[in-house]
Design a protein around this motif. Sequence first.
Motif, PDB file in Angstrom:
ATOM      1  N   GLY A 138       0.748  -1.405  -0.103  1.00  0.00           N
ATOM      2  CA  GLY A 138      -0.112   0.149   0.092  1.00  0.00           C
ATOM      3  C   GLY A 138       0.663   1.275  -0.076  1.00  0.00           C
ATOM      4  N   GLY A 139       1.991   1.050  -0.109  1.00  0.00           N
ATOM      5  CA  GLY A 139       2.845   2.341  -0.195  1.00  0.00           C
ATOM      6  C   GLY A 139       3.328   2.546  -1.461  1.00  0.00           C
ATOM      7  N   LYS A 140       4.542   3.121  -1.728  1.00  0.00           N
ATOM      8  CA  LYS A 140       4.915   3.929  -2.887  1.00  0.00           C
ATOM      9  C   LYS A 140       4.955   3.193  -4.511  1.00  0.00           C
ATOM     10  N   HIS A 141       4.802   1.558  -3.928  1.00  0.00           N
ATOM     11  CA  HIS A 141       5.038   0.879  -5.026  1.00  0.00           C
ATOM     12  C   HIS A 141       3.594   0.092  -5.116  1.00  0.00           C
ATOM     13  N   GLY A 142       2.489   0.602  -4.595  1.00  0.00           N
ATOM     14  CA  GLY A 142       1.302   0.140  -4.766  1.00  0.00           C
ATOM     15  C   GLY A 142       1.039  -1.180  -3.887  1.00  0.00           C
ATOM     16  N   ASN A 143       0.113  -2.087  -3.952  1.00  0.00           N
ATOM     17  CA  ASN A 143      -0.352  -3.229  -3.007  1.00  0.00           C
ATOM     18  C   ASN A 143      -0.366  -4.603  -3.756  1.00  0.00           C
ATOM     19  N   LYS A 144       0.627  -5.376  -3.222  1.00  0.00           N
ATOM     20  CA  LYS A 144       0.651  -6.680  -3.920  1.00  0.00           C
ATOM     21  C   LYS A 144      -0.620  -7.536  -3.574  1.00  0.00           C
ATOM     22  N   GLY A 145      -1.252  -7.113  -2.520  1.00  0.00           N
ATOM     23  CA  GLY A 145      -2.504  -7.631  -2.485  1.00  0.00           C
ATOM     24  C   GLY A 145      -3.278  -7.587  -3.635  1.00  0.00           C
ATOM     25  N   ASP A 146      -3.586  -6.245  -4.154  1.00  0.00           N
ATOM     26  CA  ASP A 146      -4.372  -6.020  -5.333  1.00  0.00           C
ATOM     27  C   ASP A 146      -4.077  -6.948  -6.653  1.00  0.00           C
ATOM     28  N   GLU A 147      -2.575  -7.031  -6.732  1.00  0.00           N
ATOM     29  CA  GLU A 147      -1.811  -7.864  -7.678  1.00  0.00           C
ATOM     30  C   GLU A 147      -2.475  -9.273  -7.508  1.00  0.00           C
ATOM     31  N   ALA A 148      -2.276  -9.855  -6.361  1.00  0.00           N
ATOM     32  CA  ALA A 148      -2.620 -11.007  -6.195  1.00  0.00           C
ATOM     33  C   ALA A 148      -4.279 -11.482  -6.519  1.00  0.00           C
ATOM     34  N   ALA A 149      -4.932 -10.492  -6.048  1.00  0.00           N
ATOM     35  CA  ALA A 149      -6.820 -10.638  -6.535  1.00  0.00           C
ATOM     36  C   ALA A 149      -6.895 -10.434  -7.878  1.00  0.00           C
ATOM     37  N   ILE A 150      -6.302  -9.674  -8.589  1.00  0.00           N
ATOM     38  CA  ILE A 150      -6.388  -9.794  -9.891  1.00  0.00           C
ATOM     39  C   ILE A 150      -5.688 -10.685 -10.770  1.00  0.00           C
ATOM     40  N   THR A 151      -4.668 -11.293 -10.170  1.00  0.00           N
ATOM     41  CA  THR A 151      -4.129 -12.637 -10.931  1.00  0.00           C
ATOM     42  C   THR A 151      -5.383 -13.709 -10.721  1.00  0.00           C
ATOM     43  N   ALA A 152      -5.765 -13.961  -9.374  1.00  0.00           N
ATOM     44  CA  ALA A 152      -6.918 -14.886  -9.516  1.00  0.00           C
ATOM     45  C   ALA A 152      -7.832 -14.609 -10.301  1.00  0.00           C
ATOM     46  N   ILE A 153      -8.614 -13.511 -10.285  1.00  0.00           N
ATOM     47  CA  ILE A 153      -9.638 -13.162 -11.317  1.00  0.00           C
ATOM     48  C   ILE A 153      -9.288 -13.438 -12.769  1.00  0.00           C
ATOM     49  N   LYS A 154      -7.912 -13.150 -13.136  1.00  0.00           N
ATOM     50  CA  LYS A 154      -7.796 -13.331 -14.519  1.00  0.00           C
ATOM     51  C   LYS A 154      -7.491 -14.711 -14.793  1.00  0.00           C
ATOM     52  N   MET A 155      -6.827 -15.655 -13.814  1.00  0.00           N
ATOM     53  CA  MET A 155      -6.632 -17.056 -14.107  1.00  0.00           C
ATOM     54  C   MET A 155      -8.133 -17.610 -14.083  1.00  0.00           C
ATOM     55  N   LEU A 156      -9.267 -17.224 -13.397  1.00  0.00           N
ATOM     56  CA  LEU A 156     -10.649 -17.703 -13.374  1.00  0.00           C
ATOM     57  C   LEU A 156     -11.120 -17.604 -14.813  1.00  0.00           C
ATOM     58  N   GLY A 157     -10.734 -16.579 -15.587  1.00  0.00           N
ATOM     59  CA  GLY A 157     -11.215 -16.112 -16.555  1.00  0.00           C
ATOM     60  C   GLY A 157     -10.322 -17.054 -17.937  1.00  0.00           C
ATOM     61  N   PHE A 158      -9.394 -17.705 -17.428  1.00  0.00           N
ATOM     62  CA  PHE A 158      -8.665 -18.433 -18.652  1.00  0.00           C
ATOM     63  C   PHE A 158      -9.376 -19.280 -19.348  1.00  0.00           C
TER      64      PHE A 158
END
Length: 158
Positions: A138-158
Motif C-alpha cells: 500500500g506504499g509507494k509501489h502499490g499493493n501486492k494484495g491488489d495484484e494477487a486478487a487480480i491474478t486470481a480473477i484473470k486466472m479464473l477467466g482463462f
Amino acid sequence: MASSLKNLSEYSQKNLSDISNKRFAIVVAEWNEEVTGALLDGAIATLTKEGANDDHIVVKTVPGSFELTLGAQWMAQDPKIDAVICIGCIIQGETRHFDFISQAVATGITDVSLKYSKPVIFGVLTPDTQQQALDRAGGKHGNKGDEAAITAIKMLGF
C-alpha cells in the motif's frame, strides 16, 4: 518486472471475468502482520471492487508464510472454493532461513495449484527490508494484495 518500475495496484482490465458467483479463499500469514494485514485489505478491496460478493470471500490465518502451503491445500480441496490467494511476507535476515522458506513456499503454492487444478496465487512479498515490504503493501509501489486478487480473477477467466 520490478515493482520499482510498475505500480502493483495498477492493472489491465483485459480478461477480467464475472466473479459474482466465484468463491475465494485468502490464506494470510500472521507473521509480519503490519504488512500482511495491508496486503489482505488490498486483496479484499480489489475482489469486491471487481464484483466478488463479501460472503464469497473466506479468510483464514496461519502462523507464518511456511504454513501458507498447507492452509492453501486445505482451502483448495474444498470444491466450493474457486481460487485461493496466499498472502505472506518473508523479509531477508542475517541467515539462510529466508532462502529455505521462500523456496519452500513458492514450490508448495505451485504444487497445490497443480494438484487441485485451480488458481492458487503467490501473494508473498520477499523483500530485503521492512521498508521495502511496506512500500509494496500500500506504499509507494502499490499493493501486492491488489495484484494477487487480480491474478486470481484473470486466472479464473482463462
